[in-house]
Structure formats: C-alpha cells, structure tokens
Design a protein around this motif. Structure first.
Motif, PDB file in Angstrom:
ATOM      1  N   PHE A   1      22.119   5.269   5.333  1.00  6.23           N
ATOM      2  CA  PHE A   1      21.141   6.373   5.369  1.00  6.23           C
ATOM      3  C   PHE A   1      20.138   6.248   4.221  1.00  6.23           C
ATOM      4  N   GLY A   2      18.962   6.788   4.446  1.00  6.46           N
ATOM      5  CA  GLY A   2      18.055   7.055   3.331  1.00  6.46           C
ATOM      6  C   GLY A   2      17.151   5.916   2.879  1.00  6.46           C
ATOM      7  N   LYS A   3      17.033   4.841   3.655  1.00  8.99           N
ATOM      8  CA  LYS A   3      16.171   3.727   3.231  1.00  8.99           C
ATOM      9  C   LYS A   3      14.803   3.837   3.902  1.00  8.99           C
ATOM     10  N   ARG A   4      13.825   3.137   3.342  1.00  9.34           N
ATOM     11  CA  ARG A   4      12.561   2.953   4.051  1.00  9.34           C
ATOM     12  C   ARG A   4      12.518   1.494   4.488  1.00  9.34           C
ATOM     13  N   VAL A   5      12.160   1.275   5.750  1.00  7.45           N
ATOM     14  CA  VAL A   5      12.342  -0.056   6.350  1.00  7.45           C
ATOM     15  C   VAL A   5      11.044  -0.518   7.007  1.00  7.45           C
ATOM     16  N   TYR A   6      10.656  -1.765   6.733  1.00  7.65           N
ATOM     17  CA  TYR A   6       9.435  -2.345   7.311  1.00  7.65           C
ATOM     18  C   TYR A   6       9.823  -3.653   8.008  1.00  7.65           C
ATOM     19  N   LEU A   7       9.686  -3.668   9.335  1.00 12.85           N
ATOM     20  CA  LEU A   7      10.129  -4.830  10.100  1.00 12.85           C
ATOM     21  C   LEU A   7       8.980  -5.467  10.865  1.00 12.85           C
ATOM     22  N   GLU A   8       8.940  -6.800  10.844  1.00 10.65           N
ATOM     23  CA  GLU A   8       8.024  -7.476  11.774  1.00 10.65           C
ATOM     24  C   GLU A   8       8.746  -7.569  13.113  1.00 10.65           C
ATOM     25  N   ILE A   9       7.999  -7.370  14.201  1.00 12.96           N
ATOM     26  CA  ILE A   9       8.612  -7.412  15.533  1.00 12.96           C
ATOM     27  C   ILE A   9       7.714  -8.214  16.477  1.00 12.96           C
ATOM     28  N   SER A  10       8.273  -8.521  17.632  1.00 13.11           N
ATOM     29  CA  SER A  10       7.456  -9.137  18.686  1.00 13.11           C
ATOM     30  C   SER A  10       6.792  -8.015  19.471  1.00 13.11           C
ATOM     31  N   GLN A  11       5.567  -8.249  19.883  1.00 16.87           N
ATOM     32  CA  GLN A  11       4.849  -7.208  20.646  1.00 16.87           C
ATOM     33  C   GLN A  11       5.532  -6.903  21.983  1.00 16.87           C
TER      34      GLN A  11
ATOM     35  N   VAL B   1      13.713   0.051  -0.450  1.00 17.11           N
ATOM     36  CA  VAL B   1      12.826  -0.431   0.618  1.00 17.11           C
ATOM     37  C   VAL B   1      13.345  -1.755   1.160  1.00 17.11           C
ATOM     38  N   LEU B   2      13.591  -1.792   2.476  1.00 12.57           N
ATOM     39  CA  LEU B   2      14.037  -3.033   3.119  1.00 12.57           C
ATOM     40  C   LEU B   2      12.886  -3.600   3.944  1.00 12.57           C
ATOM     41  N   VAL B   3      12.633  -4.898   3.762  1.00 13.26           N
ATOM     42  CA  VAL B   3      11.556  -5.555   4.513  1.00 13.26           C
ATOM     43  C   VAL B   3      12.165  -6.772   5.191  1.00 13.26           C
TER      44      VAL B   3
ATOM     45  N   ALA C   1       0.828  -1.214   0.000  1.00  8.52           N
ATOM     46  CA  ALA C   1       0.000   0.000   0.000  1.00  8.52           C
ATOM     47  C   ALA C   1       0.865   1.268   0.000  1.00  8.52           C
ATOM     48  N   SER C   2       2.016   1.210   0.704  1.00  7.41           N
ATOM     49  CA  SER C   2       2.823   2.433   0.839  1.00  7.41           C
ATOM     50  C   SER C   2       3.889   2.575  -0.233  1.00  7.41           C
ATOM     51  N   GLU C   3       4.261   1.477  -0.889  1.00 10.17           N
ATOM     52  CA  GLU C   3       5.478   1.508  -1.732  1.00 10.17           C
ATOM     53  C   GLU C   3       5.229   1.021  -3.146  1.00 10.17           C
TER      54      GLU C   3
END
Ligand code: SAM
Ligand code: GLN
Length: 277
Positions: free
Chosen positions: A230-240, A182-184, A106-108
C-alpha cells in the motif's frame, strides 16, 4: 585508403543493404571510429586512413549493414543527457522511456526514495539519480549482466546515489520496498506471440528477457500488482495494446487509483498509480 574512398564504399554498402539514412550513418560511425567530425569528412577527404583504423571503421559499417542497431555498434546511447554504455545484455533505451522519466521528474522532484525495477542499462535509475541529486534510487534487474552494466554506467557518469540489487520483480524486496516512495518500471511487455513480428533489428539483437511479457504481455504487471504494498506512487511504461488488460488487473488492486497517459505520438504508453485518498 583515402577518406573519400572509405566514405563512398561505406555509403554504398549501407545503401545497398537498405539502410535509408546511409550518409548520416557514415558520419556517425566516422565520429566514433575515426574521431572525425562532419567538417573533417569534407576538409580531410584526400587524407590517407591507415589500414587498421580503416578496417575497424569498415567492420562497424558491416555490422550496421547486416541489420544490427547502430546503438550497439557505437556501443552507447544518450538518455536525458546521460551517456550509457550498451551491450547485447540490455535493451537500447527508447524515447518513450525518456518521456516516462520526464513525467516522474516533473511530479516527484521532492520525493526521496525511488526504485527502478528492471533497470537494464540503468537508464531510468541514472536519469532519476542525476536529475534529482537528493534522491536515493534502488535499481534492480533479474539479469546479472544487465545489473553489472548499469552499475558501470552509474560510475562512468559520476552518479553515486544508486544501490543495485539483483531481484525478480518486486517479490522478496520487502525490506527496502518499505522505504521506497516511488516505483518506476519499463518491464517486458511484448506478447510472446508478437515476438516473431517485431522488427528484425529488435528480434535478432535485443535480449528476449527484456521484451517478452508472456502470453498476454502482462506477466510482469500481474506479479507486480500482486506484491505491491500500500501507499506507493507508481509509474509504468506499458504497451498501447494492453490498457484493457491492465484495467482488468488493476480491478483486483486495493487502495490505489490509476490513470493512463499518452506519449508524444498520442498513444497510451504510461500507467500511473496513486494511493486512494
Ligand atoms: N529500464 C531499462 C530501459 O527502460 O531501457 C530496461 C527495460 S527492459 C524493457 C526490461 C528489463 O527488465 C530488462 O533489463 C530485463 O532484464 C528486466 N527484467 C525482465 N524480467 C524481470 C523480472 N522478473 N524482474 C526484474 N527484472 C526483469
Ligand atoms: N518498446 C520496446 C519495443 O517496441 C519494448 C520494450 C518493452 O517490452 N518494455 O521493442
């Protein structure tokens, strides 16, 4: 053996093993191992099933009854419309990871170069590459076996815009990382001390290297932030349970701002980083 008898034996075996939805499991396995639909199971219930076929089916029932996740027994999992072959070298892709990919898409959707770090079965990379056909996706993993399966999954799905690279985290990826926008990643994030309290199905059947995030669950993120250019967009799954720890790590990160997002259960399961304006 008659189909009706085979189904009844199987349902009983699964119920006795404590599998809640035994009727549903019987149907899922019948579809895969007997090529019979739910309707066939009723209409053809007096038909004889030849022994080799019946035995193959019963062996699958036995595996599920022994606690092996059904996705491994079926040998595949569907992820955002893509069928992924599975082996015990890779994690079974999760629903929350589908949510992560939906956020990224949706964002990228006008971004061009993506990287999926720790691709496992290839779930994230394949979904991105197929839903954003103009993208180039780099998919990495530290596990050779996982990488080979991810590559097979891309081929099976006719996806050709992924490049596969064996690598440890993002260290040493400088040459191509330069071009990545974009890093996922859905990295291992379970604390080592919590590994023993994981569901038995996870603990006994899924690869430890996909789950164990070290003493505080943050080993992967620590190294990732240290090497993040520098300068990347990053989307990470994490533990709550790790938002505090991640805020601590992000404090040392220069040039980025970040936010946490909730999954459909209302838990903070995603961390998104953007370059500071
Ligand atoms: N991306 C897949 C998914 O979401 O279903 C798999 C995620 S699994 C939680 C983590 C993956 O990261 C595993 O495939 C594991 O082999 C890989 N991995 C673990 N440590 C790694 C490291 N240091 N560098 C690269 N990959 C790593
Ligand atoms: N969500 C997985 C589990 O609960 C863990 C995946 C991971 O460590 N990235 O088993």
């Amino acid at each position: 053996m008659r189909l009706q008898q085979l189904a009844e034996i199987s349902r009983k075996k699964l119920a006795e093993a404590g599998i809640d939805n035994s009727r549903f499991v019987v149907l899922l396995l019948a579809k895969e191992f007997l090529s019979l639909s739910g309707a066939d199971m009723i209409l053809k219930n007096t038909e004889e099933i030849e022994s080799p076929l019946a035995n193959r089916y019963l062996a699958a029932v036995e595996r599920v009854a022994s606690g092996e996740p059904i996705d491994y027994v079926l040998g595949f999992r569907d992820f955002l419309g893509i069928r992924l072959k599975l082996s015990h070298s890779v994690l079974i892709p999760r629903n929350e990871t589908e949510e992560l990919v939906e956020i990224v898409i949706a964002s990228e959707n006008s971004s061009r170069v993506f990287a999926d770090i720790g691709t496992g079965s290839g779930a994230i990379a394949c979904a991105l590459a197929s839903h954003i056909p103009s993208a180039i996706v780099y998919a990495t993993d530290i596990s050779k076996e996982a990488l080979a399966l991810a590559e097979e999954n891309a081929k099976r799905n006719g996806i050709h815009n992924i490049k596969f690279i064996e690598a440890n985290n993002i260290e040493g990826l400088d040459s191509f990382l330069e071009h990545v926008e974009v890093l996922v990643s859905n990295p291992p994030y379970i604390r080592t001390t919590d590994m023993n309290s994981l569901d038995l199905a996870v603990r006994n059947h899924e690869p430890r290297i996909a789950l164990d995030g070290g003493e505080d669950g943050l080993d992967f993120y620590r190294k990732f932030f240290r090497h993040l250019p520098f300068g990347k967009r990053v989307y990470l799954e994490i533990s709550q349970y790790e938002t505090e720890g991640l805020i601590g790590l992000a404090r040392d990160l220069r040039g980025y701002c970040y936010e946490f997002r909730k999954d459909f259960l209302g838990n903070y399961r995603f961390m998104i980083l953007h370059p500071e304006d």
